[in-house]
Design a protein around this motif. Structure first.
Motif, PDB file in Angstrom:
ATOM      1  N   ALA A  47       0.384 -13.261   5.867  1.00 48.79           N
ATOM      2  CA  ALA A  47       0.140 -11.846   5.573  1.00 48.79           C
ATOM      3  C   ALA A  47      -1.343 -11.550   5.499  1.00 48.79           C
ATOM      4  CB  ALA A  47       0.819 -11.472   4.256  1.00 48.79           C
ATOM      5  N   ALA A  48      -2.096 -12.441   4.879  1.00 48.15           N
ATOM      6  CA  ALA A  48      -3.538 -12.221   4.730  1.00 48.15           C
ATOM      7  C   ALA A  48      -4.240 -12.124   6.074  1.00 48.15           C
ATOM      8  CB  ALA A  48      -4.140 -13.359   3.902  1.00 48.15           C
ATOM      9  N   ARG A  49      -3.734 -12.850   7.058  1.00 48.64           N
ATOM     10  CA  ARG A  49      -4.354 -12.860   8.382  1.00 48.64           C
ATOM     11  C   ARG A  49      -3.922 -11.688   9.259  1.00 48.64           C
ATOM     12  NH1 ARG A  49      -6.120 -16.927  11.224  1.00 48.64           N
ATOM     13  NH2 ARG A  49      -4.445 -16.793  12.784  1.00 48.64           N
ATOM     14  N   HIS A  50      -2.694 -11.193   9.053  1.00 43.12           N
ATOM     15  CA  HIS A  50      -2.135 -10.277  10.043  1.00 43.12           C
ATOM     16  C   HIS A  50      -1.618  -8.938   9.518  1.00 43.12           C
ATOM     17  CE1 HIS A  50      -2.197 -13.377  13.194  1.00 43.12           C
ATOM     18  NE2 HIS A  50      -1.689 -14.222  12.314  1.00 43.12           N
ATOM     19  N   ALA A  51      -1.155  -8.873   8.288  1.00 43.36           N
ATOM     20  CA  ALA A  51      -0.384  -7.708   7.835  1.00 43.36           C
ATOM     21  C   ALA A  51      -1.278  -6.525   7.465  1.00 43.36           C
ATOM     22  CB  ALA A  51       0.486  -8.088   6.634  1.00 43.36           C
ATOM     23  N   THR A  55       1.059 -10.632  -7.878  1.00 46.12           N
ATOM     24  CA  THR A  55       1.183 -10.701  -6.426  1.00 46.12           C
ATOM     25  C   THR A  55       0.110  -9.867  -5.736  1.00 46.12           C
ATOM     26  OG1 THR A  55       3.563 -11.103  -6.546  1.00 46.12           O
ATOM     27  CG2 THR A  55       2.719 -10.221  -4.481  1.00 46.12           C
ATOM     28  N   VAL A  56      -0.140  -8.669  -6.235  1.00 42.55           N
ATOM     29  CA  VAL A  56      -1.176  -7.816  -5.651  1.00 42.55           C
ATOM     30  C   VAL A  56      -2.533  -8.520  -5.689  1.00 42.55           C
ATOM     31  CG1 VAL A  56      -2.491  -5.684  -5.985  1.00 42.55           C
ATOM     32  CG2 VAL A  56       0.009  -5.632  -6.061  1.00 42.55           C
ATOM     33  N   ARG A  57      -2.876  -9.107  -6.823  1.00 44.65           N
ATOM     34  CA  ARG A  57      -4.162  -9.804  -6.935  1.00 44.65           C
ATOM     35  C   ARG A  57      -4.231 -10.976  -5.961  1.00 44.65           C
ATOM     36  NH1 ARG A  57      -3.167  -9.008 -12.542  1.00 44.65           N
ATOM     37  NH2 ARG A  57      -2.349 -11.147 -12.715  1.00 44.65           N
ATOM     38  N   THR A  58      -3.154 -11.754  -5.887  1.00 49.25           N
ATOM     39  CA  THR A  58      -3.157 -12.938  -5.030  1.00 49.25           C
ATOM     40  C   THR A  58      -3.290 -12.574  -3.558  1.00 49.25           C
ATOM     41  OG1 THR A  58      -1.775 -14.156  -6.615  1.00 49.25           O
ATOM     42  CG2 THR A  58      -1.810 -14.966  -4.357  1.00 49.25           C
ATOM     43  N   VAL A  59      -2.524 -11.578  -3.128  1.00 48.40           N
ATOM     44  CA  VAL A  59      -2.544 -11.194  -1.713  1.00 48.40           C
ATOM     45  C   VAL A  59      -3.874 -10.533  -1.352  1.00 48.40           C
ATOM     46  CG1 VAL A  59      -1.432  -9.758   0.037  1.00 48.40           C
ATOM     47  CG2 VAL A  59      -0.036 -11.020  -1.612  1.00 48.40           C
ATOM     48  N   ARG A  60      -4.392  -9.695  -2.230  1.00 50.30           N
ATOM     49  CA  ARG A  60      -5.697  -9.076  -1.970  1.00 50.30           C
ATOM     50  C   ARG A  60      -6.789 -10.135  -1.799  1.00 50.30           C
ATOM     51  NH1 ARG A  60      -5.777  -3.989  -6.188  1.00 50.30           N
ATOM     52  NH2 ARG A  60      -5.047  -2.394  -4.725  1.00 50.30           N
ATOM     53  N   ALA A  61      -6.782 -11.122  -2.683  1.00 49.69           N
ATOM     54  CA  ALA A  61      -7.800 -12.171  -2.600  1.00 49.69           C
ATOM     55  C   ALA A  61      -7.657 -12.966  -1.307  1.00 49.69           C
ATOM     56  CB  ALA A  61      -7.686 -13.094  -3.813  1.00 49.69           C
ATOM     57  N   ALA A  62      -6.415 -13.253  -0.913  1.00 46.78           N
ATOM     58  CA  ALA A  62      -6.188 -13.993   0.326  1.00 46.78           C
ATOM     59  C   ALA A  62      -6.662 -13.195   1.536  1.00 46.78           C
ATOM     60  CB  ALA A  62      -4.708 -14.342   0.459  1.00 46.78           C
ATOM     61  N   ALA A  63      -6.374 -11.896   1.555  1.00 43.62           N
ATOM     62  CA  ALA A  63      -6.824 -11.051   2.668  1.00 43.62           C
ATOM     63  C   ALA A  63      -8.337 -10.943   2.698  1.00 43.62           C
ATOM     64  CB  ALA A  63      -6.189  -9.664   2.550  1.00 43.62           C
ATOM     65  N   ALA A  64      -8.950 -10.856   1.532  1.00 46.28           N
ATOM     66  CA  ALA A  64     -10.417 -10.735   1.460  1.00 46.28           C
ATOM     67  C   ALA A  64     -11.096 -11.958   2.054  1.00 46.28           C
ATOM     68  CB  ALA A  64     -10.846 -10.525   0.010  1.00 46.28           C
ATOM     69  N   ARG A  65     -10.473 -13.119   1.917  1.00 50.14           N
ATOM     70  CA  ARG A  65     -11.063 -14.332   2.495  1.00 50.14           C
ATOM     71  C   ARG A  65     -11.110 -14.265   4.018  1.00 50.14           C
ATOM     72  NH1 ARG A  65      -8.338 -16.730  -2.003  1.00 50.14           N
ATOM     73  NH2 ARG A  65      -6.445 -17.196  -0.797  1.00 50.14           N
ATOM     74  N   GLY A  84     -11.741 -11.300   5.413  1.00 50.32           N
ATOM     75  CA  GLY A  84     -12.483 -10.063   5.650  1.00 50.32           C
ATOM     76  C   GLY A  84     -11.595  -8.864   5.881  1.00 50.32           C
ATOM     77  N   ARG A  85     -10.396  -8.869   5.295  1.00 52.28           N
ATOM     78  CA  ARG A  85      -9.439  -7.810   5.538  1.00 52.28           C
ATOM     79  C   ARG A  85      -9.012  -7.139   4.235  1.00 52.28           C
ATOM     80  NH1 ARG A  85      -4.666  -8.721   7.143  1.00 52.28           N
ATOM     81  NH2 ARG A  85      -4.573  -6.991   8.631  1.00 52.28           N
ATOM     82  N   GLN A  86      -8.552  -5.898   4.353  1.00 52.30           N
ATOM     83  CA  GLN A  86      -7.911  -5.193   3.262  1.00 52.30           C
ATOM     84  C   GLN A  86      -6.438  -5.007   3.609  1.00 52.30           C
ATOM     85  OE1 GLN A  86     -10.192  -1.569   2.789  1.00 52.30           O
ATOM     86  NE2 GLN A  86     -11.561  -2.538   1.310  1.00 52.30           N
ATOM     87  N   ILE A  87      -5.604  -4.883   2.592  1.00 52.26           N
ATOM     88  CA  ILE A  87      -4.171  -4.831   2.835  1.00 52.26           C
ATOM     89  C   ILE A  87      -3.530  -3.852   1.860  1.00 52.26           C
ATOM     90  CG2 ILE A  87      -3.626  -6.740   1.249  1.00 52.26           C
ATOM     91  CD1 ILE A  87      -1.642  -7.753   3.410  1.00 52.26           C
ATOM     92  N   GLY A  88      -2.498  -3.143   2.326  1.00 49.25           N
ATOM     93  CA  GLY A  88      -1.731  -2.245   1.479  1.00 49.25           C
ATOM     94  C   GLY A  88      -0.489  -2.943   0.946  1.00 49.25           C
ATOM     95  N   PHE A  89       0.245  -2.240   0.064  1.00 49.44           N
ATOM     96  CA  PHE A  89       1.408  -2.849  -0.580  1.00 49.44           C
ATOM     97  C   PHE A  89       2.577  -1.880  -0.623  1.00 49.44           C
ATOM     98  CE2 PHE A  89      -2.264  -5.094  -2.127  1.00 49.44           C
ATOM     99  CZ  PHE A  89      -1.866  -6.419  -2.079  1.00 49.44           C
ATOM    100  N   ASN A  90       3.772  -2.472  -0.480  1.00 56.67           N
ATOM    101  CA  ASN A  90       5.029  -1.738  -0.620  1.00 56.67           C
ATOM    102  C   ASN A  90       5.930  -2.506  -1.570  1.00 56.67           C
ATOM    103  OD1 ASN A  90       8.087  -1.763   0.512  1.00 56.67           O
ATOM    104  ND2 ASN A  90       7.214   0.273   0.719  1.00 56.67           N
ATOM    105  N   ILE A  91       6.676  -1.791  -2.411  1.00 58.55           N
ATOM    106  CA  ILE A  91       7.613  -2.428  -3.327  1.00 58.55           C
ATOM    107  C   ILE A  91       8.950  -1.704  -3.268  1.00 58.55           C
ATOM    108  CG2 ILE A  91       6.990  -1.039  -5.365  1.00 58.55           C
ATOM    109  CD1 ILE A  91       7.140  -3.744  -6.968  1.00 58.55           C
ATOM    110  N   SER A  92      10.053  -2.450  -3.490  1.00 60.58           N
ATOM    111  CA  SER A  92      11.400  -1.908  -3.287  1.00 60.58           C
ATOM    112  C   SER A  92      12.184  -1.847  -4.593  1.00 60.58           C
ATOM    113  CB  SER A  92      12.182  -2.782  -2.299  1.00 60.58           C
ATOM    114  OG  SER A  92      11.534  -2.842  -1.053  1.00 60.58           O
ATOM    115  N   PHE A  93      12.883  -0.726  -4.800  1.00 56.60           N
ATOM    116  CA  PHE A  93      13.729  -0.536  -5.978  1.00 56.60           C
ATOM    117  C   PHE A  93      15.020   0.164  -5.576  1.00 56.60           C
ATOM    118  CE2 PHE A  93       9.442  -0.575  -7.917  1.00 56.60           C
ATOM    119  CZ  PHE A  93       9.621  -1.609  -8.818  1.00 56.60           C
ATOM    120  N   ARG A  94      15.992   0.115  -6.504  1.00 58.31           N
ATOM    121  CA  ARG A  94      17.275   0.796  -6.331  1.00 58.31           C
ATOM    122  C   ARG A  94      17.421   1.789  -7.500  1.00 58.31           C
ATOM    123  NH1 ARG A  94      20.573  -2.808  -3.486  1.00 58.31           N
ATOM    124  NH2 ARG A  94      21.925  -1.006  -3.120  1.00 58.31           N
TER     125      ARG A  94
END
Length: 360
Positions: free
Chosen positions: A185-189, A205-215, A217-227
């Motif tokens: 996800a960090a590389r492509h999403a 999860t948001v912190r972890t994924v953001r940090a991975a994307a930053a490594r 040089g990318r920024q990433i958005g987030f989606n979450i699912s509920f019922r």
């Protein structure tokens, strides 16, 4: 940023509490379901992927023909269609839908499910293949010249797609909670999708994924699912939740459901089960009753209460930086209509008010 609402459409009426009826591929139901989302004010709808169900490309094409503004998120599993062909199919579909398409890449979290389509790679190998797949897919979608690619799972020479998406960039959503998934996800999403965890887990999860994307040089958005389970009063909403649980339990018993045995393979399912083991009611009004029944097997956590209470709960996730919310009900079509009456406009009003307050 404004908040985005996603729904999910199916190809016939069925849910945890409603037995499947009618033809497996119900053209009229697909059309009605898509139109209901558009009329309710949803921004986009997910079209899922299963190893034994109708083809999502065609479901999306049919639903798009019945709507004009609703956008689509097509689930796709790498490994069964070459990335060069997948790129042409996606680009063609984006042209057909007037630029309303995004793709949700799912590497596959269950070995048995993958093997039904002839895929015998293990989990780590599937994510390695997805990394390769997305590298080729992106080049085919954007390259104006033929290119070569020599990866572990895909090799192409002088690959080129004459058809390109109508959009300048086809959005890529990505799901998966394991370290391997987060690395891809960090590389492509463009958007990382997670299931409805408690606030603390979602924030982690948001912190972890953001940090991975930053490594990268990318920024990433987030989606979450509920019922969401909504009623006129909080008491009525919880009574409705209990009715849904008992109806779903009986339906699962009659179907011979294994109730989580063996344990789920995917890390996302394991995280939902860990939340369910913490308790049935978490944070303000997060309910894990159905997640417990299905062993966290899919987006199964609910937010329970009045529209105002559920809206406030959604804003807590919005404040974490999750600006895209996927919601679907246990009475699929009727719940879409209900969400459009109050929950969606109310939440958007609150988000707009917060943006004004922060800019003042």
């Amino acid at each position: 940023m404004s908040i985005q609402f996603l729904g999910m459409i199916g190809h016939r009426l069925a849910s945890e509490i409603i037995p499947a009826s009618g033809p497996l591929f119900n053209k009229q139901y697909i059309a009605d379901f898509a139109c209901a989302h558009e009329q309710a004010g949803f921004d986009r709808v997910l079209v899922g992927y299963w190893s034994d169900q109708p083809d999502g490309f065609l479901v999306t094409a049919h639903a798009a023909a019945q709507t004009s503004t609703l956008k689509f998120l097509l689930a796709h599993r790498p490994g069964f269609v070459s990335p060069t062909l997948a790129a042409r199919k996606l680009a063609t579909l984006d042209q057909l839908t007037d630029g309303r398409l995004a793709v949700h890449i799912i590497s596959g979290g269950n070995d048995a499910e993958q093997r039904r389509d002839g895929d015998f790679l293990d989990k780590i190998q599937r994510y390695e293949r997805t990394d390769d797949f997305l590298s080729v897919l992106r080049q085919s979608l954007s390259s104006e010249q033929p290119y070569d690619y020599h990866g572990q799972y895909y090799q192409v020479e002088q690959a080129f797609s004459a058809v390109k998406p109508r959009q300048s960039r086809l959005p890529i959503y990505f799901g998966g909670s394991s370290p391997e998934a987060i690395n891809v996800a960090a590389r492509h999403a463009d958007v990382f999708a997670l299931w409805g965890e408690p606030l603390a887990g979602a924030a982690e999860t948001v912190r972890t994924v953001r940090a991975a994307a930053a490594r990268h040089g990318r920024q990433i958005g987030f989606n979450i699912s509920f019922r969401p389970i909504i009623a006129a009063t909080e008491k009525e909403a919880w009574e409705k939740a209990e009715y849904i649980r008992e109806t779903a339990r009986q339906k699962l018993l009659e179907s011979g459901h294994d109730f989580g045995l063996p344990k789920p393979q995917s890390v996302g399912a394991q995280r939902l089960m860990a939340a369910a083991n913490e308790g049935e009611r978490l944070d303000k009004n997060l309910w894990t009753g159905i997640a417990k029944l299905v062993a966290g097997g899919y987006n199964s956590t609910a937010l329970v209460g009045t529209a105002d209470q559920v809206s406030d709960a959604l804003l807590d996730y919005y404040d974490l930086g999750i600006e895209s919310i996927l919601i679907r009900g246990f009475d699929p079509l009727n719940d879409v209509v209900e969400y459009g009456k109050e929950l969606l406009p109310l939440t958007r009003e609150k988000v707009a008010a917060r943006r004004v307050a922060r800019s003042a």
